[in-house]
Design an enzyme around this catalytic site. Structure first.
Site, short mmCIF file in Angstrom:
data_model
loop_
_atom_site.label_atom_id
_atom_site.label_comp_id
_atom_site.label_asym_id
_atom_site.label_seq_id
_atom_site.Cartn_x
_atom_site.Cartn_y
_atom_site.Cartn_z
N GLY A 57 19.92 9.43 -34.02
CA GLY A 57 19.50 10.17 -32.83
C GLY A 57 20.30 9.77 -31.61
N ALA A 58 20.74 8.51 -31.61
CA ALA A 58 21.49 8.04 -30.45
C ALA A 58 22.81 8.79 -30.32
CB ALA A 58 21.72 6.54 -30.56
N GLY B 117 0.83 -1.20 0.00
CA GLY B 117 0.00 0.00 0.00
C GLY B 117 0.86 1.25 0.00
N GLY B 118 0.53 2.17 0.90
CA GLY B 118 1.23 3.45 0.98
C GLY B 118 2.72 3.30 1.20
C1 HXC Z 1 -2.69 -2.62 11.07
C2 HXC Z 1 -1.55 -4.50 10.45
C3 HXC Z 1 -1.47 -4.03 9.12
C4 HXC Z 1 -2.05 -2.77 8.83
C5 HXC Z 1 -0.50 -5.93 9.23
N1 HXC Z 1 -0.95 -5.68 10.46
N2 HXC Z 1 -0.81 -4.93 8.39
N3 HXC Z 1 -2.16 -3.80 11.41
N4 HXC Z 1 -2.65 -2.10 9.85
N5 HXC Z 1 -1.97 -2.23 7.61
C6 HXC Z 1 -0.82 -6.51 11.64
C7 HXC Z 1 -1.63 -7.78 11.56
O1 HXC Z 1 -2.93 -7.52 11.98
C8 HXC Z 1 -0.87 -8.68 12.51
O2 HXC Z 1 -1.22 -8.33 13.82
C9 HXC Z 1 0.57 -8.26 12.31
O3 HXC Z 1 0.53 -6.96 11.72
C10 HXC Z 1 1.32 -9.17 11.39
O4 HXC Z 1 0.58 -9.32 10.19
P1 HXC Z 1 0.32 -10.73 9.50
O5 HXC Z 1 -0.77 -10.55 8.52
O6 HXC Z 1 0.15 -11.77 10.57
O7 HXC Z 1 1.72 -10.97 8.79
P2 HXC Z 1 2.03 -11.62 7.38
O8 HXC Z 1 1.28 -12.91 7.24
O9 HXC Z 1 3.51 -11.66 7.28
O10 HXC Z 1 1.44 -10.61 6.27
C11 HXC Z 1 1.96 -9.34 6.14
C12 HXC Z 1 1.08 -8.47 5.21
C13 HXC Z 1 -0.39 -8.51 5.67
C14 HXC Z 1 1.18 -9.01 3.76
C15 HXC Z 1 1.68 -7.07 5.20
O11 HXC Z 1 -0.43 -8.22 7.07
C16 HXC Z 1 -1.25 -7.55 4.96
O12 HXC Z 1 -1.69 -7.80 3.82
N6 HXC Z 1 -1.50 -6.40 5.58
C17 HXC Z 1 -2.37 -5.41 5.01
C18 HXC Z 1 -1.69 -4.67 3.89
C19 HXC Z 1 -2.50 -3.54 3.43
O13 HXC Z 1 -3.44 -3.73 2.61
N7 HXC Z 1 -2.27 -2.35 4.03
C20 HXC Z 1 -3.06 -1.14 3.81
C21 HXC Z 1 -2.75 -0.63 2.43
S1 HXC Z 1 -3.58 0.80 2.06
P3 HXC Z 1 -1.25 -9.38 15.04
O14 HXC Z 1 -1.88 -8.64 16.14
O15 HXC Z 1 -2.03 -10.54 14.55
O16 HXC Z 1 0.20 -9.71 15.26
C22 HXC Z 1 -2.47 2.00 2.29
C23 HXC Z 1 -3.01 3.34 1.93
C24 HXC Z 1 -1.95 4.41 1.92
O17 HXC Z 1 -1.39 1.81 2.70
C25 HXC Z 1 -2.03 5.13 0.63
C26 HXC Z 1 -1.03 6.26 0.56
C27 HXC Z 1 -0.69 6.60 -0.88
#
Ligand code: HXC
Length: 515
Positions: free
Chosen positions: A405-406, A170-171
């Protein structure tokens, strides 16, 4: 006798140490990754790291529960010395809410960015993050904006390096994309705007994280990552090597480094690298190695757009940036990807006072529907723009082909090349002999009884009369045709002569680069 306040202070410190206990270390190691602190220890000279904002806690107005009240809010920030030079760092801690970026986390990163900009020192981001912290909503989104804005303000002022050491989802991807260099580690790091789950939901396509945004994809295909290493230790060594070539900021020059093992200033091996047959490839890296200090160069984006080589190296102790066509890959033609790769490298070098050496052997731009429809015109123009706008010392050596051109694009005299040399093997003309003869002598060839012999003769005449470096030398477009053996010496002298080069572009808010 220890006072009450001092005891409380100690308890606070041990509470902090406990939260990063064995369990969280194990969790991270089990994923094949190091902890944020272990990474920091690898980056900095021993005992020099100073942490800032250690006890910052997450905001307590989160909207959806699930916040873990840990000190630091999932990121370690601070400064220290890398090979004796001041460097700032922020390292995301995946063991705290997946390294996700909440409001305080973002404010910490921004604090380090501000300090780095104020004091003129590089920032290294160690990224291991699930992106915007979902439960903090707008707080985390505006946190990203805080960081992006600073990335852009710092661009061209201090070097910014992003090292992806886990997810950058994501971000989390856009700050690295705004920085100068992105490192990835094979197998444990990946970058994507939307992950495999979203791809599945929206497009019903199955893809793994690795296939979507692993190190291989980003270093070869997308060009998002400039460096890939097999593990985190080597990534960190790569960061240190890169920093050693760079100045601390745009007002300084790169550090001078004792050349060490002497490279001969006169090397006859250079005379035989370019094959007699103009269609035979060779590896331009062999030329680079025989010219630069200690035969050592540090390639940027080695796996991407391989028909051009971009690399840092040193000449007589001074950092230079090298842009070299690579005859070994697609005959060294310029395509969309290689034009963009070289343009970005030139922009970096120019912003940070790094002189540019161009080694040219290019038959032209890559023809084809794919290239034209995808915008080779505007992307090729980026390279032209980057060279033309660069005010650092710029030297070209034409090794062999310099067609069409190169020729113009690859730092020719009239776009501001300061010294333009050519080897006797150089072929400089509007197009290659075969194409030129086919166009100019179309009728004669059609009417000839022996078109093969006629073509052979015409090609020879074209080479003798037009496609050689002497015509260009006689007209002043080439300053000197040089003996390849003395290339290093010529370059050292010429860059030395350009040391105090002063060149300014007309005053304006900014140019309108064909981005
Ligand atoms: C809050 C999060 C989180 C998030 C992960 N965690 N991502 N908490 N916000 N974005 C937490 C999980 O709940 C979990 O908590 C711990 O981190 C570990 O994550 P897991 O999923 O168990 O780890 P893993 O299997 O290694 O997977 C990692 C991951 C996955 C691929 C990053 O967590 C995931 O897909 N996260 C979401 C990614 C995402 O979509 N983010 C938002 C994008 S939008 P616990 O308590 O269980 O340990 C964005 C907008 C910004 O960023 C735009 C700006 C331009």
């Amino acid at each position: 006798m220890e006072g009450k306040q001092f005891k409380a202070f100690r308890e606070r410190l041990s509470g902090y140490a406990d939260q990063h206990g064995e369990a969280s270390v194990q969790r991270q190691h089990a994923k094949g990754k190091l902890t944020a602190r272990e990474r920091i220890d690898m980056l900095f000279d021993e005992g020099t790291f100073q942490e800032v904002d250690r006890f910052v806690v997450p905001v307590d107005d989160n909207l959806f529960g699930k916040t873990s009240k840990q000190y630091g809010d999932g990121v370690i920030i601070g400064y220290g010395k890398v090979s004796g030079r001041l460097t700032y760092v922020y390292a995301q801690d995946f063991t705290v809410m997946g390294g996700s970026l909440g409001a305080r986390h973002a404010t910490k990163v921004a604090k380090i960015q501000d300090l780095a900009l104020k004091t003129g020192a590089p920032v290294v981001g160690l990224i291991d993050s699930g992106g915007a912290r979902i439960q903090e909503g707008i707080g985390s989104l505006s946190g990203y904006s805080l960081i992006f804005h600073r990335n852009v303000k710092s661009s061209g002022v201090i070097p910014q390096i992003s090292v992806i050491m886990g997810p950058a989802a994501g971000g989390a991807v856009y700050s690295p994309a705004l920085t100068d260099f992105v490192f990835m580690t094979s197998g444990t790091s990946y970058m994507f705007v939307t992950g495999p789950n979203v791809v599945k939901e929206v497009l019903n396509e199955e893809v793994t994280s690795e296939q979507l945004g692993g190190a291989e994809v980003h270093s070869r295909k997308s060009g998002v990552a400039h460096f890939v290493y097999e593990d985190e230790e080597n990534s960190m060594l790569g960061v240190k090597t890169l920093l050693s070539y760079l100045p601390a900021n745009n007002m300084e020059n790169s550090p001078w480094v004792e050349p060490g093992e002497m490279v001969p200033d006169f090397d006859p091996q250079l005379r035989s690298i370019v094959p007699d047959d103009p269609n035979k490839p060779y590896d331009v890296r062999d030329v680079i190695a025989l010219i630069v200090d200690n035969k050592r160069y540090f390639e940027v984006a080695e796996n991407h757009a391989q028909s051009i080589v971009t690399s840092f190296a040193r000449l007589n102790g001074n950092t230079i940036g090298i842009v070299a066509n690579q005859p070994k890959v697609m005959a060294g033609t310029l395509d969309i990807a290689s034009s963009m790769k070289a343009a970005r490298f030139i922009r970096f070098c120019d912003a940070f006072n790094i002189p540019i050496l161009t080694l040219e052997d290019v038959p032209g731009f890559l023809p084809g529907i794919d290239q034209e429809h995808n915008g080779i015109i505007r992307h090729g123009a980026k390279l032209l723009y980057a060279y033309s706008a660069a005010t650092v010392p710029r030297i070209t050596v034409i090794l062999r082909k310099s067609y069409g051109g190169a020729y113009c694009v690859m730092n020719s005299k009239n776009i501001g090349g300061d010294f333009n040399f050519a080897w006797p093997t150089a072929e400089i003309a509007v197009m290659g002999p075969d194409g030129a003869v086919a166009i100019l002598y179309k009728k004669e060839l059609e009417q000839s009884e022996d078109p093969v012999s006629l073509k052979k003769e015409l090609v020879k005449r074209y080479r003798d009369d037009i496609a050689n470096p002497y015509v260009a030398e006689e007209r002043g477009h080439i300053d000197e045709v040089i003996d390849p053996a003395e290339t290093r010496k010529k370059l050292i002298n010429a860059f030395e002569a350009l040391e105090n080069k002063h060149s300014e572009l007309p005053g304006r808010k900014h140019g309108n680069m064909p981005i």
